[in-house]
Design a protein around this motif. Structure first.
Motif, PDB file in Angstrom:
ATOM      1  N   SER A  23       0.838  -1.208   0.000  1.00 24.24           N
ATOM      2  CA  SER A  23       0.000   0.000   0.000  1.00 24.24           C
ATOM      3  C   SER A  23       0.867   1.249   0.000  1.00 24.24           C
ATOM      4  O   SER A  23       0.531   2.238  -0.657  1.00 24.24           O
ATOM      5  CB  SER A  23      -0.966  -0.007   1.175  1.00 24.24           C
ATOM      6  N   ALA A  24       1.989   1.232   0.702  1.00 21.77           N
ATOM      7  CA  ALA A  24       2.898   2.384   0.694  1.00 21.77           C
ATOM      8  C   ALA A  24       3.501   2.568  -0.697  1.00 21.77           C
ATOM      9  O   ALA A  24       3.617   3.694  -1.188  1.00 21.77           O
ATOM     10  CB  ALA A  24       4.006   2.193   1.731  1.00 21.77           C
ATOM     11  N   TRP A  25       3.858   1.474  -1.342  1.00 19.80           N
ATOM     12  CA  TRP A  25       4.397   1.551  -2.709  1.00 19.80           C
ATOM     13  C   TRP A  25       3.337   2.085  -3.669  1.00 19.80           C
ATOM     14  O   TRP A  25       3.632   2.934  -4.508  1.00 19.80           O
ATOM     15  CB  TRP A  25       4.877   0.171  -3.148  1.00 19.80           C
ATOM     16  N   GLY A  26       2.102   1.628  -3.526  1.00 14.69           N
ATOM     17  CA  GLY A  26       1.016   2.116  -4.374  1.00 14.69           C
ATOM     18  C   GLY A  26       0.740   3.591  -4.140  1.00 14.69           C
ATOM     19  O   GLY A  26       0.507   4.355  -5.081  1.00 14.69           O
ATOM     20  N   PHE A  27       0.768   4.011  -2.880  1.00 13.45           N
ATOM     21  CA  PHE A  27       0.574   5.422  -2.566  1.00 13.45           C
ATOM     22  C   PHE A  27       1.695   6.266  -3.160  1.00 13.45           C
ATOM     23  O   PHE A  27       1.455   7.354  -3.690  1.00 13.45           O
ATOM     24  CB  PHE A  27       0.497   5.623  -1.053  1.00 13.45           C
ATOM     25  N   TYR A  28       2.932   5.769  -3.081  1.00 14.37           N
ATOM     26  CA  TYR A  28       4.076   6.477  -3.660  1.00 14.37           C
ATOM     27  C   TYR A  28       3.908   6.632  -5.169  1.00 14.37           C
ATOM     28  O   TYR A  28       4.113   7.723  -5.712  1.00 14.37           O
ATOM     29  CB  TYR A  28       5.365   5.709  -3.331  1.00 14.37           C
ATOM     30  N   LYS A  29       3.504   5.564  -5.861  1.00 17.38           N
ATOM     31  CA  LYS A  29       3.299   5.626  -7.311  1.00 17.38           C
ATOM     32  C   LYS A  29       2.166   6.584  -7.654  1.00 17.38           C
ATOM     33  O   LYS A  29       2.266   7.352  -8.609  1.00 17.38           O
ATOM     34  CB  LYS A  29       2.992   4.228  -7.875  1.00 17.38           C
ATOM     35  N   LEU A  30       1.088   6.547  -6.885  1.00 23.18           N
ATOM     36  CA  LEU A  30      -0.035   7.447  -7.118  1.00 23.18           C
ATOM     37  C   LEU A  30       0.372   8.898  -6.891  1.00 23.18           C
ATOM     38  O   LEU A  30       0.003   9.784  -7.673  1.00 23.18           O
ATOM     39  CB  LEU A  30      -1.200   7.071  -6.207  1.00 23.18           C
ATOM     40  N   ALA A  31       1.150   9.152  -5.863  1.00 26.55           N
ATOM     41  CA  ALA A  31       1.611  10.513  -5.583  1.00 26.55           C
ATOM     42  C   ALA A  31       2.524  11.016  -6.695  1.00 26.55           C
ATOM     43  O   ALA A  31       2.436  12.177  -7.094  1.00 26.55           O
ATOM     44  CB  ALA A  31       2.326  10.556  -4.231  1.00 26.55           C
ATOM     45  N   ARG A  32       3.408  10.160  -7.194  1.00 25.44           N
ATOM     46  CA  ARG A  32       4.281  10.571  -8.308  1.00 25.44           C
ATOM     47  C   ARG A  32       3.475  10.867  -9.556  1.00 25.44           C
ATOM     48  O   ARG A  32       3.755  11.838 -10.270  1.00 25.44           O
ATOM     49  CB  ARG A  32       5.309   9.484  -8.607  1.00 25.44           C
ATOM     50  N   LEU A  33       2.470  10.041  -9.849  1.00 29.18           N
ATOM     51  CA  LEU A  33       1.617  10.270 -11.013  1.00 29.18           C
ATOM     52  C   LEU A  33       0.856  11.577 -10.865  1.00 29.18           C
ATOM     53  O   LEU A  33       0.772  12.376 -11.810  1.00 29.18           O
ATOM     54  CB  LEU A  33       0.638   9.103 -11.187  1.00 29.18           C
ATOM     55  N   LEU A  34       0.323  11.823  -9.677  1.00 27.29           N
ATOM     56  CA  LEU A  34      -0.401  13.065  -9.436  1.00 27.29           C
ATOM     57  C   LEU A  34       0.523  14.268  -9.553  1.00 27.29           C
ATOM     58  O   LEU A  34       0.156  15.280 -10.149  1.00 27.29           O
ATOM     59  CB  LEU A  34      -1.064  13.021  -8.050  1.00 27.29           C
ATOM     60  N   TRP A  35       1.735  14.170  -9.005  1.00 27.28           N
ATOM     61  CA  TRP A  35       2.688  15.272  -9.100  1.00 27.28           C
ATOM     62  C   TRP A  35       3.047  15.539 -10.560  1.00 27.28           C
ATOM     63  O   TRP A  35       3.144  16.698 -10.977  1.00 27.28           O
ATOM     64  CB  TRP A  35       3.934  14.979  -8.286  1.00 27.28           C
ATOM     65  N   GLU A  36       3.222  14.498 -11.356  1.00 26.28           N
ATOM     66  CA  GLU A  36       3.536  14.659 -12.787  1.00 26.28           C
ATOM     67  C   GLU A  36       2.374  15.340 -13.514  1.00 26.28           C
ATOM     68  O   GLU A  36       2.585  16.216 -14.355  1.00 26.28           O
ATOM     69  CB  GLU A  36       3.841  13.303 -13.415  1.00 26.28           C
ATOM     70  N   LYS A  37       1.152  14.951 -13.199  1.00 23.89           N
ATOM     71  CA  LYS A  37      -0.021  15.588 -13.813  1.00 23.89           C
ATOM     72  C   LYS A  37      -0.096  17.061 -13.423  1.00 23.89           C
ATOM     73  O   LYS A  37      -0.409  17.913 -14.249  1.00 23.89           O
ATOM     74  CB  LYS A  37      -1.314  14.876 -13.403  1.00 23.89           C
ATOM     75  N   ILE A  38       0.175  17.373 -12.155  1.00 25.90           N
ATOM     76  CA  ILE A  38       0.150  18.764 -11.707  1.00 25.90           C
ATOM     77  C   ILE A  38       1.232  19.559 -12.426  1.00 25.90           C
ATOM     78  O   ILE A  38       0.984  20.654 -12.939  1.00 25.90           O
ATOM     79  CB  ILE A  38       0.333  18.847 -10.173  1.00 25.90           C
ATOM     80  N   ARG A  39       2.426  19.020 -12.491  1.00 26.79           N
ATOM     81  CA  ARG A  39       3.536  19.718 -13.145  1.00 26.79           C
ATOM     82  C   ARG A  39       3.243  19.951 -14.622  1.00 26.79           C
ATOM     83  O   ARG A  39       3.453  21.042 -15.144  1.00 26.79           O
ATOM     84  CB  ARG A  39       4.826  18.910 -12.980  1.00 26.79           C
ATOM     85  N   ARG A  40       2.730  18.924 -15.294  1.00 29.94           N
ATOM     86  CA  ARG A  40       2.423  19.055 -16.723  1.00 29.94           C
ATOM     87  C   ARG A  40       1.278  20.021 -16.982  1.00 29.94           C
ATOM     88  O   ARG A  40       1.257  20.697 -18.008  1.00 29.94           O
ATOM     89  CB  ARG A  40       2.071  17.689 -17.320  1.00 29.94           C
ATOM     90  N   SER A  41       0.325  20.111 -16.051  1.00 35.91           N
ATOM     91  CA  SER A  41      -0.816  20.990 -16.285  1.00 35.91           C
ATOM     92  C   SER A  41      -0.426  22.463 -16.230  1.00 35.91           C
ATOM     93  O   SER A  41      -1.141  23.305 -16.750  1.00 35.91           O
ATOM     94  CB  SER A  41      -1.930  20.700 -15.282  1.00 35.91           C
ATOM     95  N   PHE A  42       0.707  22.781 -15.618  1.00 32.97           N
ATOM     96  CA  PHE A  42       1.152  24.171 -15.554  1.00 32.97           C
ATOM     97  C   PHE A  42       2.108  24.557 -16.679  1.00 32.97           C
ATOM     98  O   PHE A  42       2.581  25.691 -16.716  1.00 32.97           O
ATOM     99  CB  PHE A  42       1.790  24.468 -14.195  1.00 32.97           C
ATOM    100  N   LEU A  43       2.407  23.631 -17.582  1.00 32.62           N
ATOM    101  CA  LEU A  43       3.242  23.981 -18.731  1.00 32.62           C
ATOM    102  C   LEU A  43       2.462  24.886 -19.669  1.00 32.62           C
ATOM    103  O   LEU A  43       1.267  24.702 -19.885  1.00 32.62           O
ATOM    104  CB  LEU A  43       3.680  22.716 -19.484  1.00 32.62           C
ATOM    105  N   ARG A  44       3.140  25.863 -20.224  1.00 31.23           N
ATOM    106  CA  ARG A  44       2.481  26.784 -21.147  1.00 31.23           C
ATOM    107  C   ARG A  44       2.675  26.308 -22.572  1.00 31.23           C
ATOM    108  O   ARG A  44       3.788  25.960 -22.974  1.00 31.23           O
ATOM    109  CB  ARG A  44       3.037  28.188 -20.990  1.00 31.23           C
ATOM    110  N   PRO A  45       1.593  26.310 -23.344  1.00 30.37           N
ATOM    111  CA  PRO A  45       1.717  25.919 -24.747  1.00 30.37           C
ATOM    112  C   PRO A  45       2.561  26.923 -25.521  1.00 30.37           C
ATOM    113  O   PRO A  45       2.581  28.111 -25.225  1.00 30.37           O
ATOM    114  CB  PRO A  45       0.275  25.924 -25.260  1.00 30.37           C
ATOM    115  N   GLY A  46       3.252  26.402 -26.484  1.00 30.71           N
ATOM    116  CA  GLY A  46       4.071  27.223 -27.366  1.00 30.71           C
ATOM    117  C   GLY A  46       4.151  26.536 -28.718  1.00 30.71           C
ATOM    118  O   GLY A  46       3.341  25.669 -29.049  1.00 30.71           O
ATOM    119  N   THR A  47       5.136  26.928 -29.490  1.00 32.83           N
ATOM    120  CA  THR A  47       5.310  26.314 -30.801  1.00 32.83           C
ATOM    121  C   THR A  47       6.733  25.787 -30.926  1.00 32.83           C
ATOM    122  O   THR A  47       7.648  26.259 -30.256  1.00 32.83           O
ATOM    123  CB  THR A  47       5.046  27.322 -31.938  1.00 32.83           C
ATOM    124  N   ALA A  48       6.873  24.816 -31.782  1.00 32.25           N
ATOM    125  CA  ALA A  48       8.185  24.252 -32.089  1.00 32.25           C
ATOM    126  C   ALA A  48       8.201  23.913 -33.574  1.00 32.25           C
ATOM    127  O   ALA A  48       7.160  23.608 -34.161  1.00 32.25           O
ATOM    128  CB  ALA A  48       8.446  22.998 -31.265  1.00 32.25           C
TER     129      ALA A  48
END
Length: 171
Positions: A23-48
């Motif tokens: 359960s601790a391992w699952g919570f850790y994986k869930l927290a990392r996934l949530l942190w990645e989603k939060i970090r990605r949601s604050f990226l600003r769109p641009g062009t390349a």
């Protein structure tokens, strides 16, 4: 008889320890996934700019292939705060690629000739978010989905908290 109780107690203790670890391992994986989603949601769109592309059609006889339409892998030149770097994006289906090129997605448009793909993608600019930390490109549609998921999660957590604390407040 006492030895059996000690053995069962030890077995139960071991099982509870394993459940705690998993359960601790699952919570850790869930927290990392949530942190990645939060970090990605604050990226600003641009062009390349597209510097290289590869169009390939998956083998229909491969059992892991669910979509046999052409897919595109892109190499992009991205700039952020005056620094330029190369990132890759893909494989993308045409439903994912065409909106990033500000074109309508259409199933028939996936089956372009090599010349048409070249005319469509050569030195073209694409709307993405450049994640310079991970040297990764993220489609703006994925960022919108991440933001939607976080909003739903926040609202669900708020509603759950309200439902749990409301009976305590009413007493």
């Amino acid at each position: 008889m006492i030895a059996v109780f000690i053995l069962l107690d030890g077995l139960l203790w071991l099982i509870s320890l394993l459940l705690f670890v998993f359960s601790a391992w699952g919570f850790y994986k869930l927290a990392r996934l949530l942190w990645e989603k939060i970090r990605r949601s604050f990226l600003r769109p641009g062009t390349a700019q597209i510097t290289f592309y590869e169009v390939f059609t998956p083998d229909p006889e491969d059992i892991h292939v669910q979509d046999t339409r052409p897919q595109v892998h892109l190499e992009l030149d991205c700039e952020r705060h005056g620094q330029r770097f190369q990132i890759s994006l893909g494989p993308l289906t045409c439903e994912e690629l065409f909106p990033a090129l500000d074109l309508p997605a259409h199933h028939v448009a996936c089956w372009l000739s090599e010349e048409d793909w070249q005319q469509l993608l050569d030195k073209r600019w694409i709307t993405i978010a450049c994640d310079w930390r991970q040297r990764k490109a993220i489609l703006t549609s994925q960022i919108r989905n991440d933001r939607r998921l976080l909003l739903i999660s926040f609202l669900s957590l708020s509603l759950f908290t309200l439902l749990v604390t409301l009976p305590l407040l009413l007493h």
